[in-house]
Write a protein that holds these residues in place. Sequence first.
Motif, mmCIF file in Angstrom:
data_model
loop_
_atom_site.group_PDB
_atom_site.id
_atom_site.type_symbol
_atom_site.label_atom_id
_atom_site.label_comp_id
_atom_site.label_asym_id
_atom_site.label_seq_id
_atom_site.Cartn_x
_atom_site.Cartn_y
_atom_site.Cartn_z
ATOM 1 N N UNK A 17 0.821 -1.219 0.000
ATOM 2 C CA UNK A 17 0.000 0.000 0.000
ATOM 3 C C UNK A 17 0.848 1.260 0.000
ATOM 4 N N UNK A 18 2.138 1.133 0.346
ATOM 5 C CA UNK A 18 2.998 2.306 0.404
ATOM 6 C C UNK A 18 4.471 1.945 0.283
ATOM 7 N N UNK A 19 5.247 2.884 -0.242
ATOM 8 C CA UNK A 19 6.705 2.739 -0.362
ATOM 9 C C UNK A 19 7.337 3.955 0.295
ATOM 10 N N UNK A 20 8.249 3.729 1.227
ATOM 11 C CA UNK A 20 8.864 4.830 1.968
ATOM 12 C C UNK A 20 9.963 5.510 1.162
ATOM 13 N N UNK A 21 10.190 6.772 1.463
ATOM 14 C CA UNK A 21 11.332 7.487 0.885
ATOM 15 C C UNK A 21 12.630 6.958 1.486
ATOM 16 N N UNK A 22 13.750 7.029 0.746
ATOM 17 C CA UNK A 22 15.036 6.578 1.298
ATOM 18 C C UNK A 22 15.422 7.389 2.532
ATOM 19 N N UNK A 23 15.950 6.706 3.532
ATOM 20 C CA UNK A 23 16.379 7.375 4.765
ATOM 21 C C UNK A 23 17.847 7.146 5.082
ATOM 22 N N UNK A 24 18.467 6.159 4.438
ATOM 23 C CA UNK A 24 19.843 5.821 4.789
ATOM 24 C C UNK A 24 19.950 5.149 6.139
ATOM 25 N N UNK A 25 18.867 4.555 6.618
ATOM 26 C CA UNK A 25 18.832 3.862 7.902
ATOM 27 C C UNK A 25 18.240 2.468 7.689
ATOM 28 N N UNK A 26 18.226 1.627 8.723
ATOM 29 C CA UNK A 26 17.597 0.303 8.576
ATOM 30 C C UNK A 26 16.124 0.347 8.190
ATOM 31 N N UNK A 27 15.476 1.512 8.285
ATOM 32 C CA UNK A 27 14.085 1.624 7.839
ATOM 33 C C UNK A 27 13.936 1.234 6.376
ATOM 34 N N UNK A 28 14.987 1.462 5.581
ATOM 35 C CA UNK A 28 14.920 1.172 4.147
ATOM 36 C C UNK A 28 14.893 -0.317 3.860
ATOM 37 N N UNK A 29 15.316 -1.132 4.831
ATOM 38 C CA UNK A 29 15.496 -2.565 4.566
ATOM 39 C C UNK A 29 14.497 -3.412 5.355
ATOM 40 N N UNK A 30 13.267 -2.968 5.434
ATOM 41 C CA UNK A 30 12.255 -3.706 6.188
ATOM 42 C C UNK A 30 10.893 -3.589 5.512
ATOM 43 N N UNK A 31 10.028 -4.530 5.863
ATOM 44 C CA UNK A 31 8.640 -4.544 5.411
ATOM 45 C C UNK A 31 7.761 -4.338 6.641
ATOM 46 N N UNK A 32 6.846 -3.379 6.576
ATOM 47 C CA UNK A 32 6.033 -3.012 7.732
ATOM 48 C C UNK A 32 4.573 -3.385 7.503
ATOM 49 N N UNK A 33 3.990 -3.992 8.517
ATOM 50 C CA UNK A 33 2.582 -4.364 8.477
ATOM 51 C C UNK A 33 1.949 -4.060 9.823
#
Length: 421
Positions: free
Chosen positions: A187-203
């Motif tokens: 449903x959504x794609x996050x903007x790049x952050x340069x942190x581990x947030x970029x390498x995860x799937x959130x539900x």
Amino acid sequence: MMVFLKLAIKSLKNRAFATTLTVISIALSVALLLTVERAKRAAEEGFTQTISKTDLIVGARSGPLQLILYTVFNMGNATHNISYETYEKVKAHPAIEWTIPYSLGDGHRGFRVVGTTQDFFKHYHYRGDQQVKFAQGKEFADIWDVVVGADVARKLKYSLGDRIVVAHGVTKGEGILQHDDRPFVISGILEPTGTPLDRAVYMSLQGMEALHVDWQDGAAPAMDKVIPREQLTNELKVHTITAFFVGAKSRIETLKLQREINTYEGEPLLAIIPGATLSELWNGLSYVEGVLRMISWMVVAVGFMAMLIALTTTLNERRREMAILRAVGAKSNQILGLLVFESALLTAVGVALGLVTSWGLIAVLKPWIETEFGLYLVGPWVTRYELMYLIITLVGGTLIGLIPALRAQKLALKDGLSVRI
């Protein structure tokens, strides 16, 4: 001074090839030193600012470093989970303004799957005031919605509306057991952050719960006991979470709140201050910083040696030049000063060229470095430490010039107008 400068420039022009090579070697050395220092500073900034504006991270009682690794960096696993009932009780504490539940689950093609709530997108901050933003789409609303990080979308070539299957177990490959009977929709794609947030799937937490709602003792259910996907909704009860982030109403109350959580009698909990723990973890990795800096200085030393060799090997070619200068009245100390001035000039030009080269490389490669490595090259162009390194390089290059200058001074005292071959 102007006479020295004119003589030095003419002499260096006369040996243009050797002069150019010397300047290039010093410039490359300085560029490498500054680039490594900038990369080290970006790595430290990115590491310690992976999470900000979060006062406490709370998890099952283990160790501070382990807790920070599996919550902030999604590395490793928790020894125990926290009951959702305990989370609700702590959340109701009058000193707490907001919380973000965080539940580590399975994986998707090597990426970690995280269960959370929409509060994650409201309250999670990194690098100071930076907040989680969407490049495309929106937060998960349905139990089968997921939001993917920038790296996940880029490497797996995902777009909005794509269906993904979560796998049991976090592995590099396809997983241990595919939950292909319960696919999710992006449903959504996050903007790049340069942190581990970029390498995860959130539900959602309910989506995480739905994956194993009919499992017993960690084993997949028999075919006749599988609950159909259509029967699972957002009303599904959450039993446990891995950890949760806390924002206090007042920073002054943080230490008191931490102490209360650590002594909570209902369940063994551990509350840590993320900033302090991240700094402690980075200090434990300081040996890497030392090795990088040592390599940089070794390269600078090689550049100095190249300059020393170039100046020394041209002395025989310059013996007649030195003798002529002596004949027209130049003192031996002036010849010494001329050669030292030349080495200082070479070093200064090399340092300036190295500085420009470093800036140019950073300006050109900055977008690529941020995308590929998550290093955000921010801050001043030259820090006081880098300025100190440049001054040390200038002084070192000038002192290196004393070695051939002293030898040339002695030769000039012996030689006449003609040089014997």
